[in-house]
Design a protein around this motif. Structure first.
Motif, mmCIF file in Angstrom:
data_model
loop_
_atom_site.group_PDB
_atom_site.id
_atom_site.type_symbol
_atom_site.label_atom_id
_atom_site.label_comp_id
_atom_site.label_asym_id
_atom_site.label_seq_id
_atom_site.Cartn_x
_atom_site.Cartn_y
_atom_site.Cartn_z
ATOM 1 N N MET A 49 0.869 -1.179 0.000
ATOM 2 C CA MET A 49 0.000 0.000 0.000
ATOM 3 C C MET A 49 0.907 1.231 0.000
ATOM 4 S SD MET A 49 -3.037 -0.983 -0.344
ATOM 5 C CE MET A 49 -2.701 -2.561 -1.111
ATOM 6 N N ILE A 50 1.569 1.419 -1.145
ATOM 7 C CA ILE A 50 2.615 2.429 -1.296
ATOM 8 C C ILE A 50 2.412 3.203 -2.585
ATOM 9 C CG2 ILE A 50 4.330 1.194 0.082
ATOM 10 C CD1 ILE A 50 5.495 0.133 -2.581
ATOM 11 N N ALA A 51 3.193 4.279 -2.729
ATOM 12 C CA ALA A 51 3.098 5.099 -3.926
ATOM 13 C C ALA A 51 4.388 5.875 -4.147
ATOM 14 C CB ALA A 51 1.931 6.080 -3.808
ATOM 15 N N TYR A 68 -1.284 9.300 2.278
ATOM 16 C CA TYR A 68 -2.322 9.995 1.530
ATOM 17 C C TYR A 68 -3.517 9.080 1.318
ATOM 18 C CZ TYR A 68 0.815 13.829 0.343
ATOM 19 O OH TYR A 68 1.649 14.911 0.408
ATOM 20 N N ARG A 69 -4.712 9.633 1.493
ATOM 21 C CA ARG A 69 -5.923 8.935 1.089
ATOM 22 C C ARG A 69 -6.186 9.350 -0.353
ATOM 23 N NH1 ARG A 69 -9.657 5.902 2.828
ATOM 24 N NH2 ARG A 69 -9.135 6.209 5.034
ATOM 25 N N VAL A 70 -6.275 8.364 -1.223
ATOM 26 C CA VAL A 70 -6.485 8.588 -2.648
ATOM 27 C C VAL A 70 -7.835 7.988 -3.024
ATOM 28 C CG1 VAL A 70 -5.561 8.198 -4.963
ATOM 29 C CG2 VAL A 70 -3.992 8.421 -3.021
ATOM 30 N N THR A 71 -8.681 8.790 -3.657
ATOM 31 C CA THR A 71 -10.020 8.356 -4.040
ATOM 32 C C THR A 71 -10.216 8.561 -5.539
ATOM 33 O OG1 THR A 71 -10.863 9.022 -1.879
ATOM 34 C CG2 THR A 71 -12.498 8.673 -3.614
ATOM 35 N N CYS A 72 -10.632 7.525 -6.213
ATOM 36 C CA CYS A 72 -10.933 7.616 -7.643
ATOM 37 C C CYS A 72 -12.201 8.442 -7.824
ATOM 38 C CB CYS A 72 -11.122 6.216 -8.211
ATOM 39 S SG CYS A 72 -11.492 6.201 -9.993
ATOM 40 N N THR A 73 -12.152 9.399 -8.769
ATOM 41 C CA THR A 73 -13.325 10.238 -9.031
ATOM 42 C C THR A 73 -13.854 10.078 -10.444
ATOM 43 O OG1 THR A 73 -11.949 12.138 -9.625
ATOM 44 C CG2 THR A 73 -12.669 11.956 -7.311
ATOM 45 N N GLY A 74 -13.092 9.433 -11.333
ATOM 46 C CA GLY A 74 -13.594 9.260 -12.695
ATOM 47 C C GLY A 74 -12.521 8.867 -13.680
ATOM 48 N N ARG A 75 -12.954 8.612 -14.867
ATOM 49 C CA ARG A 75 -12.058 8.153 -15.937
ATOM 50 C C ARG A 75 -11.311 9.315 -16.578
ATOM 51 N NH1 ARG A 75 -15.861 7.172 -21.088
ATOM 52 N NH2 ARG A 75 -17.248 8.927 -20.745
ATOM 53 N N PRO A 83 -14.469 3.199 -14.161
ATOM 54 C CA PRO A 83 -13.329 2.519 -13.554
ATOM 55 C C PRO A 83 -13.277 2.552 -12.024
ATOM 56 C CG PRO A 83 -12.666 4.677 -14.294
ATOM 57 C CD PRO A 83 -14.092 4.480 -14.740
ATOM 58 N N CYS A 84 -13.983 3.484 -11.398
ATOM 59 C CA CYS A 84 -13.794 3.720 -9.962
ATOM 60 C C CYS A 84 -14.373 2.622 -9.079
ATOM 61 C CB CYS A 84 -14.383 5.057 -9.573
ATOM 62 S SG CYS A 84 -13.513 6.444 -10.319
ATOM 63 N N ARG A 85 -13.610 2.346 -8.001
ATOM 64 C CA ARG A 85 -14.009 1.346 -7.008
ATOM 65 C C ARG A 85 -13.993 1.894 -5.588
ATOM 66 N NH1 ARG A 85 -10.268 -3.636 -9.250
ATOM 67 N NH2 ARG A 85 -11.572 -4.136 -11.042
ATOM 68 N N GLY A 86 -13.270 2.974 -5.329
ATOM 69 C CA GLY A 86 -13.216 3.474 -3.960
ATOM 70 C C GLY A 86 -11.975 4.274 -3.656
ATOM 71 N N PHE A 111 -3.683 0.609 -6.655
ATOM 72 C CA PHE A 111 -4.508 1.087 -7.770
ATOM 73 C C PHE A 111 -5.721 0.185 -7.951
ATOM 74 C CE2 PHE A 111 -5.897 1.771 -12.091
ATOM 75 C CZ PHE A 111 -5.709 3.133 -12.303
ATOM 76 N N ALA A 112 -5.520 -1.128 -7.837
ATOM 77 C CA ALA A 112 -6.620 -2.085 -8.035
ATOM 78 C C ALA A 112 -7.722 -1.902 -6.996
ATOM 79 C CB ALA A 112 -6.090 -3.510 -8.003
ATOM 80 N N ILE A 113 -7.400 -1.326 -5.847
ATOM 81 C CA ILE A 113 -8.429 -1.059 -4.835
ATOM 82 C C ILE A 113 -9.298 0.123 -5.248
ATOM 83 C CG2 ILE A 113 -8.798 -0.233 -2.462
ATOM 84 C CD1 ILE A 113 -6.423 -2.023 -1.656
ATOM 85 N N ILE A 114 -8.691 1.152 -5.836
ATOM 86 C CA ILE A 114 -9.479 2.347 -6.173
ATOM 87 C C ILE A 114 -10.090 2.300 -7.565
ATOM 88 C CG2 ILE A 114 -8.130 3.785 -4.605
ATOM 89 C CD1 ILE A 114 -7.042 5.192 -7.220
ATOM 90 N N ALA A 115 -9.514 1.495 -8.479
ATOM 91 C CA ALA A 115 -9.998 1.521 -9.864
ATOM 92 C C ALA A 115 -9.648 0.244 -10.606
ATOM 93 C CB ALA A 115 -9.395 2.717 -10.599
ATOM 94 N N ASP A 116 -10.328 0.032 -11.701
ATOM 95 C CA ASP A 116 -10.035 -1.084 -12.598
ATOM 96 C C ASP A 116 -8.659 -0.842 -13.226
ATOM 97 O OD1 ASP A 116 -9.825 -2.798 -14.833
ATOM 98 O OD2 ASP A 116 -11.956 -2.636 -15.295
#
Length: 129
Positions: A49-51, A68-75, A83-86, A111-116
């Motif tokens: 869980m790194i970046a 950092y909390r990273v949240t997918c907002t869109g393609r 693509p978003c998952r969380g 990345f797979a946690i937040i998006a496809d």
């Protein structure tokens, strides 16, 4: 309690809520293992869980160790329509040099946690936690 004191307390509470809810916007991409060595920690294993931080976050190595909390907002493209998952919390362990395709380059697992992963790159909101 006087009316002035109540007003000041309400203003202080509102100001603290505003600062907590602030998130910057950008894009996220991902990189694949091996994750060591890294710019911040050499050969120390920091999990998955790194970046890696782009220049937007790097701050001359000051970003090392920040979470950092990273949240997918869109393609960002037409490839994957939703693509978003969380969201996910990641630790900055590396530097994504100039030419980095995203604001933050997540591990493949994060990345797979937040998006496809087929999206490759997504729009995000992020904030330090």
């Amino acid at each position: 309690m006087g009316a002035t004191m109540r007003v000041l307390m309400m203003i202080a509470m509102a100001a603290s809520l505003v600062s907590v809810s602030y998130a910057a916007t950008g894009t996220a991409t991902f990189y694949t293992p091996p994750y060591v060595p890294s710019s911040c920690y050499g050969f120390q294993n920091n999990g998955v869980m790194i970046a890696a931080a782009s220049d937007a976050i790097w701050d001359n190595r000051a970003a090392c160790g920040r979470n950092y909390r990273v949240t997918c907002t869109g393609r960002t493209n037409l490839g994957v329509l939703q693509p978003c998952r969380g969201s996910v919390v990641v630790k900055i362990v590396d530097y994504c040099p100039p030419g980095c395709r995203g604001t933050i380059d997540l591990s493949q697992e994060a990345f797979a946690i937040i998006a496809d992963p087929n999206a490759g790159k997504v729009n995000i909101e992020y904030h330090q936690v």
